[in-house]
Write an enzyme that holds these catalytic residues in place. Sequence first.
Site, PDB file in Angstrom:
ATOM      1  CE1 TYR A   6     -23.006   1.534 -30.596  1.00  0.00           C
ATOM      2  CE2 TYR A   6     -23.358   3.889 -30.086  1.00  0.00           C
ATOM      3  CZ  TYR A   6     -22.652   3.003 -30.670  1.00  0.00           C
ATOM      4  OH  TYR A   6     -21.769   3.202 -31.887  1.00  0.00           O
ATOM      5  CG  PHE A  32       6.334  -1.785 -27.726  1.00  0.00           C
ATOM      6  CD1 PHE A  32       6.806  -2.976 -27.067  1.00  0.00           C
ATOM      7  CD2 PHE A  32       5.018  -2.117 -28.157  1.00  0.00           C
ATOM      8  CE1 PHE A  32       6.125  -4.288 -26.692  1.00  0.00           C
ATOM      9  CE2 PHE A  32       4.326  -3.398 -28.055  1.00  0.00           C
ATOM     10  CZ  PHE A  32       4.960  -4.643 -27.411  1.00  0.00           C
ATOM     11  CB  THR A  33       6.528  -4.403 -31.845  1.00  0.00           C
ATOM     12  OG1 THR A  33       5.792  -4.585 -30.924  1.00  0.00           O
ATOM     13  CG2 THR A  33       7.771  -4.931 -31.745  1.00  0.00           C
ATOM     14  CG  ASP A  65       3.577   2.634 -23.728  1.00  0.00           C
ATOM     15  OD1 ASP A  65       2.804   2.031 -22.808  1.00  0.00           O
ATOM     16  OD2 ASP A  65       3.790   1.831 -24.571  1.00  0.00           O
ATOM     17  CE  LYS A 112       0.983  -5.644 -22.521  1.00  0.00           C
ATOM     18  NZ  LYS A 112       0.218  -5.245 -23.700  1.00  0.00           N
ATOM     19  NE  ARG A 147       9.184  -8.930 -28.391  1.00  0.00           N
ATOM     20  CZ  ARG A 147       8.159  -8.478 -28.597  1.00  0.00           C
ATOM     21  NH1 ARG A 147       7.094  -7.874 -27.913  1.00  0.00           N
ATOM     22  NH2 ARG A 147       7.678  -8.531 -29.859  1.00  0.00           N
ATOM     23  CG  PHE A 169       6.889  -9.919 -33.718  1.00  0.00           C
ATOM     24  CD1 PHE A 169       7.103  -8.523 -34.176  1.00  0.00           C
ATOM     25  CD2 PHE A 169       5.993 -10.241 -32.485  1.00  0.00           C
ATOM     26  CE1 PHE A 169       6.336  -7.756 -33.708  1.00  0.00           C
ATOM     27  CE2 PHE A 169       5.174  -9.202 -31.995  1.00  0.00           C
ATOM     28  CZ  PHE A 169       5.312  -7.846 -32.678  1.00  0.00           C
TER      29      PHE A 169
END
Length: 475
Positions: A71, A123-124, A214, A257, A382, A449
Amino acid sequence: MKYIPEPFKIKTVEPIKMTTREYRQKAIKEAGYNTFLLRSEDVYIDLLTDSGTSAMSDAQWAALQMGDEAYAGSRNFYDLERTVQEVFGFKYFVPTHQGRAAEHIMSKLLIKTGDYVPGNMYFTTTRLHQELAGGTFIDVIVDEAHDPYSRHPFKGNVDLKKMQKLVDEVGAERIPYISYETCVNMAGGQPVSIQNARELKEFCDKYGIKVMLDNTRTIENAYFIQQREPGYKNKSIREIVYELCSYTDGCTCSAKKDGLVNIGGFLAMNDEEFFVQARAQVVIYEGLHTYGGMAGRDMAALAQGIRESVATDDYIRYRVEQTNYLGDVLESYGIPHVVPHGGHAIFLNARAFLPHVPQEEFPAQSLAAEIYVETGVRAMERGNVSAGRDPVTGKNRCPKLELVRLTIPRRVYTQSHLDYAAEGIAKLYKHRDKIGGLKFVFEPQMLRFFQARFEPLPARPMKAEEMVEEEHLRR
Ligand SMILES: Cc1ncc(COP(=O)(O)O)c(C=O)c1O
């Protein structure tokens, strides 16, 4: 057209299902014409996203077995912390389960009600967390980013004149940070240059504004810098990544990514006070600060994934050039798409593909659904659906770019998969006049979306002047 050979061989395979057009027509109807609502087993080639869809290496699978699931104080946490520090150069590291969790914590800590948060395009999830924290997003990307056919080599760059205008209008004290994205997703995967990062940092330092990266696609961005920016041809990807990060104050990252893993994310920063506060928040929302929502084995796979992504330049060259190959094949068929090609995806220009479908009838959403029916390939909208409604006026935001994203998972598909996808889209292009728009039958309030449902509208004939507009759009 050149396909760069894979710098790996295949050890495990995952069978995929081939379906008929009738089967897919039924499946997309059941999914409300939203590709997010399709079952993955009904998809032949899944180009929905590059997020969490990478194939892991044998070393990463081996690392999973070395998960320390304590943990507190897991060995894998310390290994990951050290890897992030070494590769990206930030002093402090806070793990999260994925990117939006890091965005949530950063937005909560840095934004006050009434603040403005500039960014190189939205970005969303990033913008939503800024808005939920009381901020207003301001787009400061260069104008070329909104033009699908501008050949600017760094369409992700921030326009410093737009930054200056914002500072003059609202005052630097109401701008806590700029969100600086690498390989800007919504612009078509377009990179920033090192020169832009350096100048932006100088500008922001003058006004006491933080530059928060980002960091989701920085490895891909580094490849474009190596290929396109004077003075970087002989630098390694690892050196470029490190230098790029040195012009920022910290980052959020969706490690799903470029991190080559199926789940994971983090925050990193140089400011100790921000770190202490972020660590306190992660315990509330994610889990203890030495796992932040990831299992020990997830952290082990991520540390190995980050090391692999910069170990040699071969992997990233293959990765970006594979995407470029798909763009080149589509180009050879005359399919309208964003140029220069991005690092993670090719973005079809739905306005030019379907000039007879008005933006209020969601041409990109409709095109993504039709690509699935035609080919079994799953893509993502998009455009107007992703952009959502303006929180003040309630109107659709109607962005200039109305795109369908064909996103390439890392190390997953072969040249023939990409050829198949491109050929199918070229076939669809020939009868695109038969495609109509869509209307909402269910519209979620936030990030609509993901779960929205639609019904098809009848196609109306393509008019001569629309063909002319299309020619103009394609130049
Ligand atoms: C540029 C960018 N930032 C943030 C995110 C959000 O990350 P996640 O999906 O891991 O929550 C994504 C995901 O697609 C992204 O592409």
